[in-house]
Design a protein around this motif. Sequence first.
Motif, short mmCIF file in Angstrom:
data_model
loop_
_atom_site.label_atom_id
_atom_site.label_comp_id
_atom_site.label_asym_id
_atom_site.label_seq_id
_atom_site.Cartn_x
_atom_site.Cartn_y
_atom_site.Cartn_z
N PRO A 100 0.83 -1.23 0.00
CA PRO A 100 0.00 0.00 0.00
C PRO A 100 0.86 1.27 0.00
N LEU A 101 1.54 1.51 -1.11
CA LEU A 101 2.43 2.67 -1.23
C LEU A 101 1.97 3.55 -2.37
N ASN A 102 2.30 4.84 -2.32
CA ASN A 102 1.99 5.70 -3.45
C ASN A 102 3.00 5.45 -4.57
N ILE A 103 2.74 6.02 -5.72
CA ILE A 103 3.53 5.70 -6.91
C ILE A 103 5.01 6.07 -6.75
N TYR A 104 5.27 7.18 -6.08
CA TYR A 104 6.66 7.63 -5.94
C TYR A 104 7.42 6.76 -4.94
N ALA A 105 6.74 6.30 -3.90
CA ALA A 105 7.35 5.38 -2.95
C ALA A 105 7.66 4.05 -3.62
N HIS A 106 6.74 3.60 -4.48
CA HIS A 106 6.97 2.35 -5.22
C HIS A 106 8.22 2.48 -6.11
N VAL A 107 8.35 3.61 -6.80
CA VAL A 107 9.51 3.81 -7.67
C VAL A 107 10.80 3.82 -6.86
N THR A 108 10.78 4.49 -5.74
CA THR A 108 11.98 4.54 -4.89
C THR A 108 12.34 3.16 -4.38
N LEU A 109 11.34 2.44 -3.87
CA LEU A 109 11.59 1.11 -3.33
C LEU A 109 12.13 0.17 -4.40
N LEU A 110 11.49 0.15 -5.57
CA LEU A 110 11.90 -0.79 -6.61
C LEU A 110 13.26 -0.41 -7.20
N THR A 111 13.54 0.88 -7.31
CA THR A 111 14.85 1.29 -7.82
C THR A 111 15.96 0.83 -6.89
N LEU A 112 15.81 1.08 -5.59
CA LEU A 112 16.86 0.72 -4.63
C LEU A 112 17.03 -0.79 -4.52
N THR A 113 15.92 -1.50 -4.33
CA THR A 113 16.03 -2.96 -4.18
C THR A 113 16.43 -3.60 -5.50
N GLY A 114 15.96 -3.04 -6.62
CA GLY A 114 16.33 -3.59 -7.93
C GLY A 114 17.81 -3.46 -8.19
N LEU A 115 18.41 -2.33 -7.82
CA LEU A 115 19.84 -2.15 -8.01
C LEU A 115 20.64 -3.09 -7.11
N VAL A 116 20.26 -3.17 -5.85
CA VAL A 116 20.97 -4.06 -4.92
C VAL A 116 20.89 -5.51 -5.40
N ALA A 117 19.69 -5.95 -5.75
CA ALA A 117 19.51 -7.33 -6.20
C ALA A 117 20.22 -7.59 -7.52
N SER A 118 20.18 -6.63 -8.44
CA SER A 118 20.84 -6.81 -9.74
C SER A 118 22.35 -6.92 -9.59
N TYR A 119 22.92 -6.09 -8.72
CA TYR A 119 24.36 -6.20 -8.47
C TYR A 119 24.70 -7.52 -7.80
N ALA A 120 23.83 -7.98 -6.88
CA ALA A 120 24.08 -9.26 -6.21
C ALA A 120 24.01 -10.42 -7.20
N VAL A 121 23.00 -10.42 -8.06
CA VAL A 121 22.86 -11.48 -9.06
C VAL A 121 24.04 -11.44 -10.03
N THR A 122 24.46 -10.24 -10.43
CA THR A 122 25.61 -10.12 -11.33
C THR A 122 26.87 -10.65 -10.68
#
Length: 379
Positions: A344-366
């Motif tokens: 239950p987050l607003n659109i900007y919170a969703h973007v912030t959350l997904l950007t940060l976790t996406g970068l961390v996870a992408s670097y970890a997978v790489t």
Amino acid sequence: MTSSTTVRLPWIDNLRTLLIVLVVNLHVCVTYSHVGDWYFMSAQEPTLAEKVPFIIWQAHLQSFFMGLLFFISAYFAYSSIARHGVRAFVRERLLRLGLPALLYMLLIHPFILLGLNPWDFNFGPPVEFYVNYLRTGKFIGSTGPLWFAVALLLFSLAFAAWRLARPRSNDLQPVTVPTGTFILLFSLALGLGSFTMRIVQPIGTSVLNMQLCFFVQYIAFFLAGLCTARNGWLLPMASSSYARIGGKLALFCGPPLLLTIIIIGAKTAAPEAFFGGWHWQSFCYAVWEQLVGVGLSLGLLMFFSRKCNAENKKLRWLSDRSFGVYVLHAPVIIALAMLFRTFPLNIYAHVTLLTLTGLVASYAVTDIGRRLPGLRNIL
């Protein structure tokens, strides 16, 4: 060949890392803004008021970040072919660009469709689908973000062919650093060229997953990178007054100017008029895009050469894995977006959350992928 092309430049590595981060952020923004096209979109389309900040942000990113990646790649391609020769250069490009593209087309894209399948679509029996995917040639246009690797490979092969045909071209006398007037005319020419291209290839269309509406800039920036390397322009351009002025003008004047074009243009035409065709909205947007894109590119070259020339283990670690993040981030952020879609987050919170976790996870997978046999050389 100038010495500037043979010395490692930490600030260029750091700039390239930033550009990859922005690529991930753009795809996250598209996920929630519905401005652009991506594998997975949020269920609820935002209001126009919510979209406007994304339109401004995404338009600015699109104006420069991929073109600047082509510029940097060409800059190092020139020194690579000069040091190792054409044949070794072609082999290295096929390995570093061709194999990641094939990895994406043959494994990652089918995994997104069949494994993640965020749309809950019935693709039929997986083996039958995959065989048909290969047999019909659909995989050729299924490059996802790796269209960049395919395009860069084609540009690199064209450069190699040119060097074979003109082996003594490196002996030409260097040309003086471009002036501010030349850069301005160059930007306007890119705007006119982009407008012309979009008459037949509007924004939103593609050929084999390549949006040709942006390729006037990509080709020009690639050629500019080659010229910059041959003539030793990089540091003089980065320290020039027009890089500082152009960067500031693009940063501070770009957003209000774009908003003005959108407001005035939307009163007399549908949104599609901005995407291409014989419309003044398309012309103004194309010229705005290239003026801002060149300005932001020069501004970033200036800023990073002055302020971000440090090198340490953490920055080197990020830089070494940035291309792997580019290759692997799509399924990562799609999987995370699916996980977060009930939050239950607003659109900007969703973007912030997904950007940060996406970068961390992408670097970890790489990082994990680079430890596997056969993947280290292509990630």
